[in-house]
Every structure is written in structure tokens, then in C-alpha cells.
Design an enzyme around this catalytic site. Structure first.
Site, mmCIF file in Angstrom:
data_model
loop_
_atom_site.group_PDB
_atom_site.id
_atom_site.type_symbol
_atom_site.label_atom_id
_atom_site.label_comp_id
_atom_site.label_asym_id
_atom_site.label_seq_id
_atom_site.Cartn_x
_atom_site.Cartn_y
_atom_site.Cartn_z
ATOM 1 N N ASP A 67 40.280 53.124 29.350
ATOM 2 C CA ASP A 67 39.708 51.784 28.715
ATOM 3 C C ASP A 67 38.422 52.111 28.180
ATOM 4 O OD1 ASP A 67 38.609 51.890 31.356
ATOM 5 O OD2 ASP A 67 39.765 49.897 31.955
ATOM 6 N N ASN A 136 40.034 41.066 40.792
ATOM 7 C CA ASN A 136 41.244 40.147 40.569
ATOM 8 C C ASN A 136 42.383 40.987 40.136
ATOM 9 O OD1 ASN A 136 40.951 41.519 38.069
ATOM 10 N ND2 ASN A 136 40.421 39.786 36.791
ATOM 11 N N HIS A 138 43.128 43.661 38.519
ATOM 12 C CA HIS A 138 43.389 44.194 37.325
ATOM 13 C C HIS A 138 43.515 45.631 37.468
ATOM 14 C CE1 HIS A 138 38.842 44.385 36.243
ATOM 15 N NE2 HIS A 138 39.195 45.533 36.526
ATOM 16 N N GLU A 143 44.098 42.430 32.556
ATOM 17 C CA GLU A 143 43.603 41.313 33.274
ATOM 18 C C GLU A 143 44.817 40.387 33.615
ATOM 19 O OE1 GLU A 143 40.754 41.421 34.453
ATOM 20 O OE2 GLU A 143 39.131 40.996 32.674
#
Ligand code: F6R
Length: 245
Positions: A67, A136, A138, A143
Site C-alpha cells: 500500500d 482494527n 485491517h 479497512e
């Protein structure tokens, strides 16, 4: 899924580095999928150490980063392109043309994402994907969401992710709001996946991920439960809630 728990971060990082080195010995043209952030730092240090000891070469390998922030040029100190140069590429022998990362300063992010997906396809996919995990759940910047996004795409970063990453920036306002990321499809089609989780901050999400095999896009890493070649590597701190459950 194979679960490996090591005494500390350094030993866990060396374990992962040794898997990469073994793969490169077997297949020098391997395609590596690489993350940034705190988690892979020790792996990159271990790879540099082994490269300096002439135990590994990256000269025929390729890499694809997971990313990149949208809006940061490659020379920006917080860009992932910069991170990769300063933490790995400047110290080992990858050919400059063999390391792939999204162009953060692109004016056409959609096209950049499509091109990236095609570049991964053109090399027959990723042989070894190293992943960190966000608090979280990811992976890459996929996400939590109502659906899995299969291919490279532009993502709006969650507040939780921006806050977690603010430590690398001057303040929260400077953290980009968008990024480009490999999709779940590109990650999942990697031949081998190593998910590395280090430190107490990851204990809760690792317990959540490991203790249920339900596949839920609200915990993006959950898709990895059905990957045939997944190895989860943790230090004792990241594993503590899972082990005490
Ligand atoms: C970064 C990436 C992210 C990180 C995750 C954990 O390229 O893909 O998914 O792996 O946010 O970040 P750290 O390692 O900083 O805790």
C-alpha cells in the site's frame, strides 16, 4: 493455519526473515509482497544482516508493496516508498526496476490501482506475502467494511488507522485521509502468507482473529482463515490474550 509463537520480537523477526531467505535460495526469482510500519522493521534488519553476510541475494527477486498513502510523493519521509528505501532497498541488492510500489503522487489513482493489479498478474502473483495487522484487523489498508474489496483500490482510512499511524507524522491532521492498497484478492492469491504480529497492542486483535474462524469483512484479516498456506507468527506479547483465552 500454522501458528508460531516466539519469545520476543527479534526472534520472531529472524524466524520470518529465515523463511524469506529459504524461499529465495529455492527460487531466486521469487516475488515478495511487503508491508511497512513497525512490524516488519526487525524482519528487514535481519534480511540486511544476512545480505551483508552474503547469505541471501535479492538480485533476481521482485517486490510489491502492499500500500501507499495517496498524495505523498516518493521522496516524502512518511511515504511508504521512502520507508522501503530507508529500511531495506538501500541496503540490499534488489534491482531498482524490480521493486514496485504505488505512485503516491499519481493524478489518476484509479488507473494506478488497475495498473498495479495488472503488474502483479503479469508476474504470476506473489510467492510470499508478509503482512502486519492493524488494531482494527485491517491487512494492507483493507479497512473493516461490509464487503471485501478484491482488487487494488483507493481507500478512505478509518479514524482508528489514522490515529494509529499518527505516531509517524507531526500530528493527526498531517496523516493522509486516503491510500491505495492491494485488494483482498491480490493478497489472498499469494502462494504463501506470513502474518506477523508483535507487541501487546496486537494481543486483542490477534485473540479476536484466532479464536473465531468466522469470515467477516468487518475483520478483514478473517479471510486468511481459509488460505491454504498461512503462517501466523507472534511474539509472546501479541499471543498473550489468545494463549490465556
Ligand atoms: C502497512 C500495512 C498495514 C500495517 C498495519 C500494522 O504497509 O499494510 O496493514 O501492516 O497497519 O502496522 P504496524 O506494523 O505499524 O503496527
Amino acid at each position: 493455519m500454522k501458528i508460531v509463537i516466539k519469545k520476543d520480537k527479534k526472534i520472531a523477526a529472524r524466524y520470518v526473515a529465515d523463511q524469506i531467505i529459504a524461499l529465495l535460495k529455492e527460487k531466486p526469482t521469487s516475488v515478495l509482497g511487503l508491508p511497512t510500519g513497525s512490524t516488519p522493521k526487525g524482519v528487514y534488519d535481519a534480511l540486511i544482516e544476512s545480505y551483508k553476510a552474503s547469505e541471501v541475494s535479492f538480485s533476481n527477486a521482485q517486490s510489491f508493496n502492499l500500500d501507499e498513502y495517496l498524495g505523498l510523493e516518493a521522496s516524502h519521509p512518511q511515504s511508504y516508498a521512502y520507508y522501503m528505501r530507508k529500511n531495506l532497498f538501500d541496503f540490499v541488492d534488489f534491482k531498482a526496476t524490480s521493486t514496485h510500489i504505488y505512485k503516491g503522487d499519481t493524478h489518476d489513482a484509479q488507473k494506478e490501482c488497475t495498473d498495479y493489479t495488472n503488474r502483479i498478474k503479469a508476474v504470476n502473483g506473489i510467492d510470499f506475502q508478509l503482512l502486519g495487522i492493524g488494531p482494527n484487523g485491517h491487512i494492507g489498508f483493507n479497512e473493516p467494511s461490509d464487503t471485501f474489496n478484491m482488487h487494488s483500490h483507493v481507500v478512505t482510512l478509518s479514524e482508528k488507522t489514522r490515529k494509529a499511524n499518527a505516531r509517524f507524522f507531526n500530528d493527526l491532521a498531517s496523516v493522509p485521509k486516503k491510500a491505495m492498497t492491494m485488494g483482498i484478492g491480490e493478497i489472498f492469491s499469494s502462494k504463501k502468507i506470513y502474518l506477523l504480529a508483535l507487541g501487546k497492542e496486537k494481543a486483542s486483535i490477534m485473540a479476536q482473529f484466532l479464536l473465531s474462524d468466522e469470515i467477516d469483512p468487518h475483520l478483514p484479516a478473517s479471510i486468511l482463515h481459509i488460505h491454504p498456506e498461512l503462517t501466523v507468527v507472534m511474539d509472546k506479547d501479541a499471543a498473550c490474550s489468545y494463549q490465556n483465552a
